[in-house]
Design a protein around this motif. Structure first.
Motif, short mmCIF file in Angstrom:
data_model
loop_
_atom_site.label_atom_id
_atom_site.label_comp_id
_atom_site.label_asym_id
_atom_site.label_seq_id
_atom_site.Cartn_x
_atom_site.Cartn_y
_atom_site.Cartn_z
N HIS A 172 -6.05 -10.18 1.38
CA HIS A 172 -5.66 -8.80 0.34
C HIS A 172 -6.92 -7.90 0.25
O HIS A 172 -7.92 -8.19 0.14
CB HIS A 172 -5.34 -9.50 -0.68
N THR A 232 1.18 -12.84 -1.82
CA THR A 232 0.79 -11.57 -2.48
C THR A 232 -0.50 -11.76 -3.16
O THR A 232 -0.88 -10.32 -3.35
CB THR A 232 1.96 -11.28 -3.62
N ASP A 247 -2.52 -6.24 -2.81
CA ASP A 247 -2.32 -4.98 -1.89
C ASP A 247 -1.60 -4.00 -2.69
O ASP A 247 -0.30 -4.41 -2.87
CB ASP A 247 -1.67 -5.34 -0.76
N ASP A 265 -0.48 -1.18 -1.83
CA ASP A 265 0.59 -0.45 -1.39
C ASP A 265 1.90 -1.14 -1.20
O ASP A 265 2.92 -0.61 -0.62
CB ASP A 265 -0.20 -0.11 0.19
N THR A 266 2.08 -2.43 -1.71
CA THR A 266 3.31 -3.18 -1.67
C THR A 266 3.99 -3.36 -2.93
O THR A 266 4.81 -4.04 -2.94
CB THR A 266 2.81 -4.87 -1.21
#
Lengths: 288, 288
Positions: free
Chosen positions: B58, B89, B118, B120-121
């Motif tokens: 990540h 995650t 991350d 962006d998630t």
């Protein structure tokens, strides 16, 4: 029942570590510190904290960071410590708690990085701008007990005398304040007084602030950092939690712990996952 | 001078890490990020953060704890990383920054434990009870510059555009507010915008709150934990520091960083040693 004391109490027995070899300690994790089916993260940290206190040349946890990797379960565990740096007034150490997989291999549960010192060598100067939380007297607070919000084994609540400020207990009746606050009194049910190791439990013992935000679900801790600032005085503790920023599915939760002499004895912050909010079901009551 | 950008700036060049072998990175620490003769702890952390971002699956630092062990100096260093746990995650990793002793042996400077994710998630939901600090517009703030309070190499100040709220800049004229606060604007002098790694520098870049407490001395960080909460928007950042508890010779320092869209992009807390207070000399002015 005789009053328990530091060194002779449920908490001491259930966090006792036995040296297997230098730096390696066995511990038997007790199901008695479960909350919502899982072992309380602060209980686990207290056991790791004791192992580090034995392994390092300084006795007391000054700043302790834990990353929670996989869920711990009741039963045997091993704590492996490493001395990172030894200084005159502070030592830094690392520890990992492992349990055993079905094939006998070790699975890491928690990794800890910490610096230890000696509270008995510190000066007495205190300049605190923080104010103790305004929690009503114990008899006006709400005893924290199991309920629909604590499914499964929550025997942690039997071991503690937790009493919540009514202003932050409305969630239990479906009326969260939505301020992200939680305040209350903390004591051990058996009367044991607080010490630096039990403060590692205290910062993580109250219901999560997410409940007061109207998010009554599992709020797993990713990382918890605790600063223990002095040896706490005897007597019950006041604990104040606050969340100021819930964003992107994560939230921080700050805790302050105050002792009976109005001294700020511990400060902590954790990063946690916010509970997943289930959409309300049709016909569900206002509290759901 | 052309405006620098993320990936092409002094900060990027001076925190660049080169993989020597899997998980091991070389870095050349630059004296340009010195403050009061020492390399800034946030600068060092940004380099370590980049190494972990490369080593882990990540990319972004969500929560990073650093224990500062020995003083780093300009010159070569090696960062050794370890992947502790990889999840869907989040990933947890550990890193150590080493430099070289005269005999060629490695000396550990900093140890880091961190969890990465991350940005962006993540979902866009934000519920922030915290309010951005009330800092006057940039043109009414006080440019942070070297002075008698920054002996030795303080070239960090040349690389940053730091402008302090006049309400927290009185210490420079011998009139600290004694509230333990520090607020100001943060930007890179070359115009580079902020990203998750530069926030690891931002939380540690302002003058210490100890100056505002009337303790103008060296305040070494023992431990610094930073939560980066999202990717910051372009533009200058506002930073607010506060110390609420100075006790026994130690203090905590909390930082909040807000971006140009009024979003709380990072929160940090450090435990530091309070400066030793020298008794005032006879004939010394009020500001000493």
């Amino acid at each position: 029942m005789a009053q328990a004391s530091i060194g002779d109490s449920e908490f001491d027995r259930d966090t006792a570590v036995t040296q297997r070899e230098p730096g390696v300690y066995d511990v038997e994790l007790s199901a008695g510190w479960s909350i919502i089916r899982a072992l309380n993260g602060g209980y686990l940290l207290a056991a790791i904290g004791r192992a580090l206190g034995d392994a390092l040349p300084h006795p007391h946890p000054f700043t302790v960071t834990a990353h929670y990797l996989t869920p711990s379960v009741a039963g045997p565990a091993v704590i492996r410590t490493e001395s990172v740096r030894t200084g005159r007034t502070l030592s830094t150490g690392q520890a990992s708690l492992f349990q055993y997989a079905d094939d006998g291999g070790e699975v890491e549960r928690i990794r800890v990085l910490a610096s230890y010192g000696d509270f008995d060598t510190l000066t007495d100067d205190v300049r605190t701008a923080a104010k103790p939380p305004g929690i009503p007297p114990l008899e006006h607070c709400v005893r924290a007990s199991a309920g629909p919000w604590t499914p499964g084994d929550s025997s942690l609540l039997d071991r503690l005398g937790l009493a919540l400020d009514p202003a932050t207990a409305g969630w239990a009746a479906g009326r969260p304040s939505e301020k992200g606050e939680m305040r209350g009194w903390f004591a051990f049910a058996d009367g044991r007084d607080a010490d630096p190791f039990s403060l590692l439990l205290t910062v993580d013992a109250l219901p999560p602030t997410a409940f007061d935000l109207g998010l009554p679900g599992w709020t797993p801790t990713i990382e918890l950092t605790t600063h223990v600032r002095c040896r706490p005085a005897p007597g019950p503790l006041r604990v104040s939690l606050a969340t100021r920023n819930l964003a992107g599915g994560f939230l921080e939760e700050d805790a302050e712990v105050w002792d009976s002499t109005d001294r700020l004895v511990a400060q902590s912050r954790q990063l946690a996952r916010a509970p997943r909010v289930r959409p309300p079901r049709p016909n569900a009551g206002a509290g759901n």
